[in-house]
Design an enzyme around this catalytic site. Structure first.
Site, PDB file in Angstrom:
ATOM      1  N   LYS A  72     -28.529 -14.005  15.233  1.00 27.20           N
ATOM      2  CA  LYS A  72     -28.415 -13.132  16.410  1.00 27.20           C
ATOM      3  C   LYS A  72     -28.412 -11.640  16.055  1.00 27.20           C
ATOM      4  CE  LYS A  72     -29.057 -15.188  19.239  1.00 27.20           C
ATOM      5  NZ  LYS A  72     -29.862 -15.499  20.216  1.00 27.20           N
ATOM      6  N   GLY A  73     -28.881 -11.329  14.872  1.00 26.68           N
ATOM      7  CA  GLY A  73     -28.904  -9.926  14.468  1.00 26.68           C
ATOM      8  C   GLY A  73     -30.222  -9.255  14.828  1.00 26.68           C
ATOM      9  N   GLY A  74     -31.266 -10.075  14.989  1.00 23.83           N
ATOM     10  CA  GLY A  74     -32.604  -9.538  15.241  1.00 23.83           C
ATOM     11  C   GLY A  74     -33.579  -9.972  14.154  1.00 23.83           C
ATOM     12  N   THR A  75     -33.265 -11.081  13.488  1.00 22.85           N
ATOM     13  CA  THR A  75     -34.090 -11.543  12.366  1.00 22.85           C
ATOM     14  C   THR A  75     -35.480 -11.977  12.825  1.00 22.85           C
ATOM     15  OG1 THR A  75     -33.148 -13.766  12.571  1.00 22.85           O
ATOM     16  CG2 THR A  75     -32.132 -12.295  10.977  1.00 22.85           C
ATOM     17  N   ARG A  76     -35.553 -12.611  13.983  1.00 24.63           N
ATOM     18  CA  ARG A  76     -36.856 -13.060  14.486  1.00 24.63           C
ATOM     19  C   ARG A  76     -37.762 -11.856  14.745  1.00 24.63           C
ATOM     20  NH1 ARG A  76     -40.468 -16.794  14.073  1.00 24.63           N
ATOM     21  NH2 ARG A  76     -38.795 -18.309  14.104  1.00 24.63           N
TER      22      ARG A  76
ATOM     23  N   HIS B 173     -25.880 -11.428  28.598  1.00 26.34           N
ATOM     24  CA  HIS B 173     -24.632 -11.977  28.064  1.00 26.34           C
ATOM     25  C   HIS B 173     -23.662 -12.335  29.180  1.00 26.34           C
ATOM     26  CE1 HIS B 173     -25.309  -9.901  23.928  1.00 26.34           C
ATOM     27  NE2 HIS B 173     -26.148 -10.872  24.180  1.00 26.34           N
TER      28      HIS B 173
END
Ligand SMILES: *[C@@H]1O[C@H](CO)[C@@H](O)[C@H](O)[C@H]1NC(C)=O
Ligand SMILES: *[C@@H]1O[C@H](CO)[C@@H](O)[C@H](O)[C@H]1NC(C)=O
Ligand SMILES: *[C@@H]1O[C@H](CO)[C@@H](O)[C@H](O)[C@H]1NC(C)=O
Ligand SMILES: *[C@@H]1O[C@H](CO)[C@@H](O)[C@H](O)[C@H]1NC(C)=O
Length: 367
Positions: free
Chosen positions: A124-128, A334
Site C-alpha cells: 500500500k505504499g505505491g509499489t504498483r 478510505h
C-alpha cells in the site's frame, strides 16, 4: 537367435516377416506421431503457464490490466497451483509462444536472468505505480505479478525463480516487486545470497495512511472484520497499540530496515516517497532511474494528473493503446476513522518515523 529363426524360414516366411516389419514401422510412426502431438500440447500448456498470452502485459496490454487489477486475467486458463504460487506470471517481454513462432532458428530475444533490482516494499505504499512507471523504460523488463519468492516460494529454488522472469538483453535490468519482502525476516539474507549487488527499492508512505489503506483493502474482501479502531489497540484507554496486527506492524519502517542494513549498505537501498510519487511522479521516477543507473527517459512528458482519481497516470503513447491509470482498487476512498485514533497512531509512529528519517537521511514529513 532372430537370425536363426529367419534363416530357417520357408518360402512363406519372408512375406510374413515383411508384413510384420511393415506393421512394426507403422506402429512406430503412430507412436511417434502421438508423442509429437503430446509434446506439442505440452509445449502450449507450458507457454500458457509461463507467459499466458492473455495475461501478457506488453506495452499495450498494461493499461487494461491496470484497470482490472484484482480480476484474474484468464478465468479459463490454467488454475494456479497451491496458494501462494503466483498465478500465471505475466512478463513484460514477448511471450515464449511469440518467440517460438519464429522457426528460422533466430536467437531468442534475450535470456532469462535473476533480477538485478527488486521493489521489496511496502504494501500500500505505491509499489504498483512505481513498477508500472519504471517498466515504461526500454532498459527495464519487469515481472507483472508478484512471485513471492523470498517469502513463500523460496523452497522452489532459484531456477524456478529465474524461469518466471522475462527475457532481457544484456543491457536491460530485470525487475520484480513483492511488497511483503520488506517485512519478511529471512528476505534480506536470502536476497543477499542470490546476489549481494541486488538493488533494493522501498516505496514508503505515512504509516497511518498506509495502515488505513491496508485495512480498507482487507475490508473490501472481508466485510465482517472488526473496526479499524478495534483492531488497532490491545487496550485503547491505555493507548496500547496492537503491534502484532500486520496493518500496524508494516508501518514500523525503522524496525524492518534494521534487518536489511545487516546485509546491504544504505546506498544500495532507494526510498521512494509514496506521497511525492503522487504530487511529483516525474521527480520521484527521475531518482529511481538514477539509482538504477539508467538514462532519465521517463519525464514529465509521460504523466498527466487525473483529478477525479487524484492520481498521476501514464499518457497514451504510440506503444500503449490505453492511458495507464491505476484502477479502482488503487484510488479507493478510505473508511472514516475516529480522528482521536488517528492522533493516537500518529503519536505511536512518531519515534519510529524519526528513527527512520535519521537512518535513511531523509525527512518524509509525515507529521
Ligand atoms: C525471425 O528471425 C529472423 C532472424 O532474426 C528475422 O529476420 C525475422 O524477421 C523473424 N521473423 C519473425 C516473424 O519474427
Ligand atoms: C545460497 O544460495 C545457494 C545457491 O546459490 C544455495 O545452494 C544455498 O542453499 C543458499 N543458502 C541460503 C542460506 O539460502
Ligand atoms: C484497559 O485498561 C484499563 C486500565 O488498566 C482496564 O481497567 C481495562 O479493563 C482494560 N481493558 C481491556 C479491554 O483490557
Ligand atoms: C480519470 O478517472 C476517472 C475515474 O476513474 C475516469 O472515469 C476518467 O476516464 C479518467 N480520465 C482520464 C482523462 O483518464
Amino acid at each position: 537367435m532372430a537370425y536363426r529363426v529367419l534363416g530357417r524360414a520357408g518360402p512363406a516366411q519372408p512375406r510374413r516377416a515383411r508384413r510384420l516389419l511393415f506393421a512394426f514401422t507403422l506402429s512406430l510412426s503412430c507412436t511417434y506421431l502421438c508423442y509429437s502431438l503430446l509434446c506439442c500440447c505440452d509445449d502450449l500448456g507450458q507457454s500458457r503457464l509461463l507467459g499466458a498470452p492473455r495475461c501478457l502485459r506488453g506495452p499495450g496490454a498494461g493499461g487494461q490490466k491496470l484497470l482490472q487489477e484484482s480480476r484474474p486475467c484468464d478465468p479459463s486458463g490454467p488454475t494456479p497451483g497451491e496458494p501462494g504460487a503466483p498465478s500465471a506470471p505475466a512478463a513484460g517481454a514477448p511471450s515464449p509462444r511469440l518467440a517460438g513462432a519464429n522457426h528460422s532458428g533466430s536467437p531468442k530475444l534475450g535470456t532469462k536472468r535473476l533480477p538485478q533490482a527488486l521493489i521489496v516494499g511496502v504494501k500500500k505504499g505505491g509499489t504498483r505505480a512505481v513498477l508500472e512507471f519504471i517498466r515504461v523504460h526500454p532498459d527495464v523488463r519487469a515481472l507483472g505479478t508478484e512471485p513471492h519468492f523470498f517469502d513463500r516460494n523460496y523452497g522452489r529454488g532459484l531456477d524456478w525463480y529465474r524461469s518466471l522472469m522475462p527475457r532481457t538483453l544484456e543491457s536491460q535490468i530485470t525487475l520484480e516487486k513483492t511488497p511483503s519482502y520488506f517485512v519478511t525476516q529471512e528476505a534480506p539474507r536470502r536476497i543477499f545470497n542470490m546476489s549481494r549487488d541486488t538493488k533494493l527499492i522501498v516505496v514508503v508512505r505515512n504509516p497511518v495512511t498506509r495502515a488505513i489503506s491496508d485495512y480498507t483493502q482487507t475490508l473490501s474482501k472481508k466485510p465482517d472484520i472488526p473496526t479499524f479502531e478495534g483492531l488497532s489497540f490491545r487496550n485503547r484507554t491505555l493507548g496500547l497499540v496492537d503491534v502484532s496486527w500486520n496493518a500496524i506492524r508494516i508501518g514500523m519502517y525503522a524496525l524492518h530496515l534494521e534487518s536489511w542494513l545487516r546485509y546491504f549498505p544504505l546506498a544500495q537501498i532507494h526510498f521512494v516517497s509514496g506521497e511525492r510519487l503522487i504530487t511529483d511522479p516525474a521527480g520521484e521516477m527521475g531518482r529511481v532511474q538514477d539509482f538504477l543507473g539508467i538514462k532519465r527517459l521517463i519525464t514529465d512528458k509521460h504523466f498527466y494528473f487525473n483529478k477525479t482519481k487524484g492520481f498521476p497516470c501514464l499518457k497514451k503513447t504510440e506503444s500503449s493503446l490505453l492511458p495507464r491509470c491505476l484502477g479502482k482498487s488503487k484510488g479507493r476512498t478510505h473508511v472514516q476513522i475516529d480522528p482521536e485514533v488517528i492522533d493516537q497512531l500518529r503519536e505511536f509512529y512518531r519515534p519510529y518515523n524519526i528513527k527512520f528519517y535519521e537512518t535513511v537521511g531523509q525527512d518524509f514529513r509525515w507529521e
